[in-house]
Design a protein around this motif. Structure first.
Motif, PDB file in Angstrom:
ATOM      1  N   UNK A  25      85.107  74.322  64.919  1.00 32.90           N
ATOM      2  CA  UNK A  25      83.817  74.916  65.302  1.00 32.90           C
ATOM      3  C   UNK A  25      82.917  73.869  65.936  1.00 32.90           C
ATOM      4  N   UNK A  26      82.829  72.695  65.303  1.00 34.91           N
ATOM      5  CA  UNK A  26      81.901  71.670  65.788  1.00 34.91           C
ATOM      6  C   UNK A  26      82.417  70.951  67.028  1.00 34.91           C
ATOM      7  N   UNK A  27      83.732  70.992  67.249  1.00 37.35           N
ATOM      8  CA  UNK A  27      84.262  70.376  68.470  1.00 37.35           C
ATOM      9  C   UNK A  27      83.755  71.099  69.707  1.00 37.35           C
ATOM     10  N   UNK A  28      83.389  72.379  69.527  1.00 35.59           N
ATOM     11  CA  UNK A  28      82.846  73.174  70.633  1.00 35.59           C
ATOM     12  C   UNK A  28      81.320  73.177  70.644  1.00 35.59           C
ATOM     13  N   UNK A  29      80.727  73.388  69.463  1.00 38.15           N
ATOM     14  CA  UNK A  29      79.268  73.515  69.389  1.00 38.15           C
ATOM     15  C   UNK A  29      78.556  72.175  69.487  1.00 38.15           C
ATOM     16  N   UNK A  30      79.175  71.135  68.929  1.00 43.15           N
ATOM     17  CA  UNK A  30      78.546  69.806  68.919  1.00 43.15           C
ATOM     18  C   UNK A  30      79.600  68.745  69.213  1.00 43.15           C
ATOM     19  N   UNK A  75      73.690  59.275  61.720  1.00 42.97           N
ATOM     20  CA  UNK A  75      73.208  59.982  62.895  1.00 42.97           C
ATOM     21  C   UNK A  75      74.371  60.735  63.544  1.00 42.97           C
ATOM     22  N   UNK A  76      74.146  61.981  63.894  1.00 43.81           N
ATOM     23  CA  UNK A  76      75.173  62.762  64.574  1.00 43.81           C
ATOM     24  C   UNK A  76      76.132  63.484  63.654  1.00 43.81           C
ATOM     25  N   UNK A  77      75.925  63.392  62.343  1.00 44.70           N
ATOM     26  CA  UNK A  77      76.820  64.088  61.415  1.00 44.70           C
ATOM     27  C   UNK A  77      76.424  65.558  61.325  1.00 44.70           C
ATOM     28  N   UNK A  78      77.426  66.427  61.246  1.00 49.46           N
ATOM     29  CA  UNK A  78      77.179  67.864  61.175  1.00 49.46           C
ATOM     30  C   UNK A  78      77.751  68.500  59.915  1.00 49.46           C
ATOM     31  N   UNK A  79      78.731  67.832  59.295  1.00 50.57           N
ATOM     32  CA  UNK A  79      79.379  68.435  58.135  1.00 50.57           C
ATOM     33  C   UNK A  79      79.775  67.368  57.119  1.00 50.57           C
ATOM     34  N   UNK A  90      74.720  70.506  58.247  1.00 50.11           N
ATOM     35  CA  UNK A  90      73.371  70.159  58.673  1.00 50.11           C
ATOM     36  C   UNK A  90      72.561  71.422  58.960  1.00 50.11           C
ATOM     37  N   UNK A  91      73.185  72.381  59.641  1.00 60.70           N
ATOM     38  CA  UNK A  91      72.466  73.591  60.054  1.00 60.70           C
ATOM     39  C   UNK A  91      72.007  74.425  58.860  1.00 60.70           C
ATOM     40  N   UNK A  92      72.593  74.175  57.678  1.00 65.38           N
ATOM     41  CA  UNK A  92      72.223  74.911  56.471  1.00 65.38           C
ATOM     42  C   UNK A  92      71.475  74.018  55.481  1.00 65.38           C
ATOM     43  N   UNK A  93      70.835  72.965  56.000  1.00 59.55           N
ATOM     44  CA  UNK A  93      70.006  72.098  55.167  1.00 59.55           C
ATOM     45  C   UNK A  93      70.777  71.245  54.173  1.00 59.55           C
ATOM     46  N   UNK A  94      72.054  70.967  54.488  1.00 62.41           N
ATOM     47  CA  UNK A  94      72.913  70.137  53.637  1.00 62.41           C
ATOM     48  C   UNK A  94      73.052  70.711  52.212  1.00 62.41           C
ATOM     49  N   UNK A 107      83.256  84.098  61.121  1.00 58.78           N
ATOM     50  CA  UNK A 107      82.761  84.115  62.502  1.00 58.78           C
ATOM     51  C   UNK A 107      83.779  83.497  63.453  1.00 58.78           C
ATOM     52  N   UNK A 108      84.414  82.427  63.011  1.00 57.48           N
ATOM     53  CA  UNK A 108      85.444  81.790  63.835  1.00 57.48           C
ATOM     54  C   UNK A 108      86.610  82.748  64.060  1.00 57.48           C
ATOM     55  N   UNK A 109      86.990  83.472  63.010  1.00 59.59           N
ATOM     56  CA  UNK A 109      88.072  84.448  63.122  1.00 59.59           C
ATOM     57  C   UNK A 109      87.714  85.539  64.124  1.00 59.59           C
ATOM     58  N   UNK A 110      86.473  86.018  64.043  1.00 58.90           N
ATOM     59  CA  UNK A 110      86.033  87.074  64.967  1.00 58.90           C
ATOM     60  C   UNK A 110      86.035  86.581  66.415  1.00 58.90           C
TER      61      UNK A 110
END
Length: 233
Positions: A25-30, A75-79, A90-94, A107-110
């Motif tokens: 997911x993050x390879x595409x979004x970030x 810096x730059x961490x997402x998960x 990160x998007x869910x407030x850690x 969502x990824x499956x969909x």
């Protein structure tokens, strides 16, 4: 909440697979984002994240609080995610939130409908057939005894890395001692922070190879302390 699941073929989606899948997911979004994991993730996962997805992989300590706090620092961490499935984004407030993680997978499956199964998305993740963890306990239940044995064994391990052809010490490892095996895989020895336990994990191309190259030499080192250890495991 620990997170794991199965795909339509009833293959488990947990441990390294779950980390790899969420990382897609993050390879595409970030692109280029950092994924922080605990210390026990596989060599194949590291290659998949960095070489296949173009992400940065930071192995840290066991313990979901440790992993989350390190991700907050970088810096730059997402998960931040453990092989147990504890995951914070990160998007869910850690927040360590298994439900949110499950929704991300759904969502990824969909979004990948018509492009194959979820396993197809991580088909380039190398998975070795043998993976085992053994826990050795101090017979007196003492953390002091455990620490003495751990320090002795890991000192010997580091020394052996310079003479055993199949072993390469992982200099970047931050917990215990981690050794890469020449044919692929690794083994690592680490001490529990709270219990009188030393664990060693081995991942290899076959059970025979792992036992010959890693487990037998390790057990020999532990047997030098047999008077204070329970080696029945």
């Amino acid at each position: 909440i620990d997170s794991s699941g199965v795909c339509s073929s009833y293959e488990p989606l947990n441990k390294n697979r779950l980390i790899a899948l969420l990382s897609v997911i993050f390879s595409t979004s970030t692109p280029g984002a950092t994924v922080v994991t605990d210390s026990t993730t596989s060599e194949g996962l590291n290659t998949f994240l960095e070489k296949k997805l173009g992400l940065k992989h930071f192995r840290y300590l066991r313990g979901y609080a440790n992993v989350i706090n390190k991700a907050k620092e970088l810096q730059g961490s997402e998960m931040a995610i453990e092989t147990s499935g504890h995951c914070a984004l990160r998007e869910n407030g850690w927040i360590d939130d298994g439900t949110y993680t499950a929704v991300k997978i759904i969502a990824l499956l969909a979004n990948s409908k018509g492009k194959g199964s979820l396993l197809d998305l991580i088909s380039e993740l190398e998975e070795l057939p043998f993976d085992e963890e053994i826990r050795v306990k101090a017979t007196d239940g003492s953390l002091e005894t455990t620490t003495d044995v751990f320090e002795s064994v890991t000192k010997s391990l580091k020394e052996k890395c310079s003479v055993v052809e199949e072993w390469t010490l992982d200099e970047d490892n931050l917990e215990g001692v981690r050794v890469r095996l020449s044919s692929g895989g690794f083994f690592m020895v680490r001490q529990s922070l709270h219990d009188p336990v030393i664990s060693f994990q081995v991942e290899g191309v076959s059970e025979e190879y792992a036992r010959s190259v890693a487990m037998s030499p390790l057990l020999e080192l532990f047997s030098e302390h047999a008077s204070v250890l329970d080696l029945s495991a």
